[in-house]
Write a protein that holds these residues in place. Structure first.
Motif, PDB file in Angstrom:
ATOM      1  N   CYS A   1      77.057 -71.951  15.561  1.00 64.68           N
ATOM      2  CA  CYS A   1      76.197 -71.882  16.965  1.00 64.68           C
ATOM      3  C   CYS A   1      74.613 -71.659  16.636  1.00 64.68           C
TER       4      CYS A   1
ATOM      5  N   ARG B   1      70.686 -73.092  16.942  1.00 72.19           N
ATOM      6  CA  ARG B   1      69.962 -73.626  18.182  1.00 72.19           C
ATOM      7  C   ARG B   1      70.158 -75.174  18.101  1.00 72.19           C
TER       8      ARG B   1
ATOM      9  N   ASN C   1      72.491 -77.150  16.852  1.00 71.25           N
ATOM     10  CA  ASN C   1      73.728 -77.497  17.320  1.00 71.25           C
ATOM     11  C   ASN C   1      74.098 -77.263  18.711  1.00 71.25           C
ATOM     12  N   ARG C   2      73.555 -76.356  19.225  1.00 71.46           N
ATOM     13  CA  ARG C   2      73.688 -76.005  20.805  1.00 71.46           C
ATOM     14  C   ARG C   2      72.933 -77.156  21.618  1.00 71.46           C
ATOM     15  N   LYS C   3      71.918 -77.596  21.251  1.00 71.60           N
ATOM     16  CA  LYS C   3      71.053 -78.455  21.651  1.00 71.60           C
ATOM     17  C   LYS C   3      71.756 -79.840  21.738  1.00 71.60           C
TER      18      LYS C   3
ATOM     19  N   THR D   1      74.683 -79.689  23.956  1.00 73.12           N
ATOM     20  CA  THR D   1      74.202 -79.861  25.564  1.00 73.12           C
ATOM     21  C   THR D   1      73.847 -81.355  25.845  1.00 73.12           C
TER      22      THR D   1
ATOM     23  N   LEU E   1      80.230 -75.459  24.955  1.00 75.50           N
ATOM     24  CA  LEU E   1      80.291 -74.685  23.846  1.00 75.50           C
ATOM     25  C   LEU E   1      80.840 -73.231  24.256  1.00 75.50           C
TER      26      LEU E   1
ATOM     27  N   PRO F   1      76.457 -66.565  23.715  1.00 75.97           N
ATOM     28  CA  PRO F   1      75.185 -67.450  23.975  1.00 75.97           C
ATOM     29  C   PRO F   1      74.041 -66.365  23.076  1.00 75.97           C
TER      30      PRO F   1
END
Length: 305
Positions: free
Chosen positions: A175, A177, A179-181, A184, A190, A194
């Protein structure tokens, strides 16, 4: 080598003396740094002396006398000597692609930081679990950060099924930043903790403690049930084939569990028909030598009651 070409007196190796000096350090419960360094230096000197003797012996042969197995071990031992000599001169304990086993030079030490064993040896694998079926994404003998390969694993999912997954349950190491972007942007949800202070709306995205139990259970099933942690193959390719076979068995067991119990067909009748067809294909060419070989395709149909 001296037995194949006995010229002069047999060279000395001082192996018994080297063994005693090694045990003097190895059997010491609390050896100091100076004692360890002195012991390593002596072992390197014995090896250097033996290498010079071996090279001198090799110059007396017109054809290379060593078999492939001994030649491979000789090369591996030379590489181990070079690595240990580099660490001794640099006063460090780390070197790139460090060899820890002469029989298995592909095995690397992987630092895990566990209480029972801080360092583990063996292959590191990555599994993706989809509806109970396991997919072997990565198998490596070197340590790697699985979080940096999340995009690759998701793309593998798209290649297998033709579309991206709707939801990804991932551990904290995945997790980042970046990979999160990326998730999204591709419309993938995901399920993970958070970043920052969680809001009331973000509580729904939390991964519950039991949600990751299936993937952890697969590793336990592979190790305890099918011996993944007791692989005794020495070659790299053989070990990887063994690991892949265990993953295949896990999927077959899962597939067998999904088969409905109430199947209204007689298995013995189907097998009798198949055996008759196979026997005919062997008997008919024997009766008529000029007759062509007949190929049969077997089709199994099932009726669900």
């Amino acid at each position: 080598m001296h037995a194949k070409s006995p010229q002069g007196k047999k060279p000395r190796t001082y192996r018994k003396v080297a063994r005693k000096r090694y045990l003097k350090v190895a059997q010491n419960k609390n050896p100091s740094r100076k004692t360890i360094r002195k012991g390593i230096k002596s072992q390197l000197q014995y090896l250097r002396r033996n290498f010079k003797t071996i090279e001198k012996q090799l110059n007396g042969f017109s054809v290379f006398p060593l078999a492939h197995r001994l030649q491979r071990k000789y090369w591996i031992i030379q590489t181990v000597y070079d690595q240990q000599q580099t660490m001794y001169k640099a006063r460090t304990h780390q070197v790139e692609d460090r060899i820890v086993s002469i029989d298995q030079p592909h095995v690397r030490p992987i630092v895990r930081g566990k209480a029972r064993a801080k360092t583990e040896f063996g292959a590191k694998i990555h599994l993706s679990l989809v509806d109970g079926f396991s997919f072997l994404d990565t198998i490596s003998w070197d340590a790697f950060n699985e979080g940096s390969h999340l995009k690759e694993y998701v793309e593998n999912y798209r290649k297998r099924f033709g579309f991206y997954p709707a939801k990804v349950l991932a551990d904290q190491i995945y997790c980042t930043r970046e990979n999160r972007k990326w998730l999204t942007d591709h419309g993938i949800k995901l399920a993970a903790k958070p970043l920052g202070r969680p809001s009331a709306k973000a509580v729904a995205n939390h991964v519950r403690p039991g949600e990751r139990n299936p993937i952890e259970g697969k590793f336990g099933q592979a190790k305890n049930g099918y011996g993944m942690n007791r692989i005794r193959a020495r070659l790299k390719n053989t070990s990887q084939s063994w690991i892949a076979s265990i993953i295949l068995v896990l999927n077959l067991v899962k597939l067998a569990g999904m088969a409905p119990v109430c199947l209204s067909f007689s298995a013995w009748e189907k097998w009798n028909e198949c055996l008759k067809c196979i026997l005919k294909s062997f008997i008919q060419p024997l009766k008529h030598k000029t007759s062509p070989i007949i190929e049969y395709g077997l089709v199994f149909s099932m009726k669900i009651a």
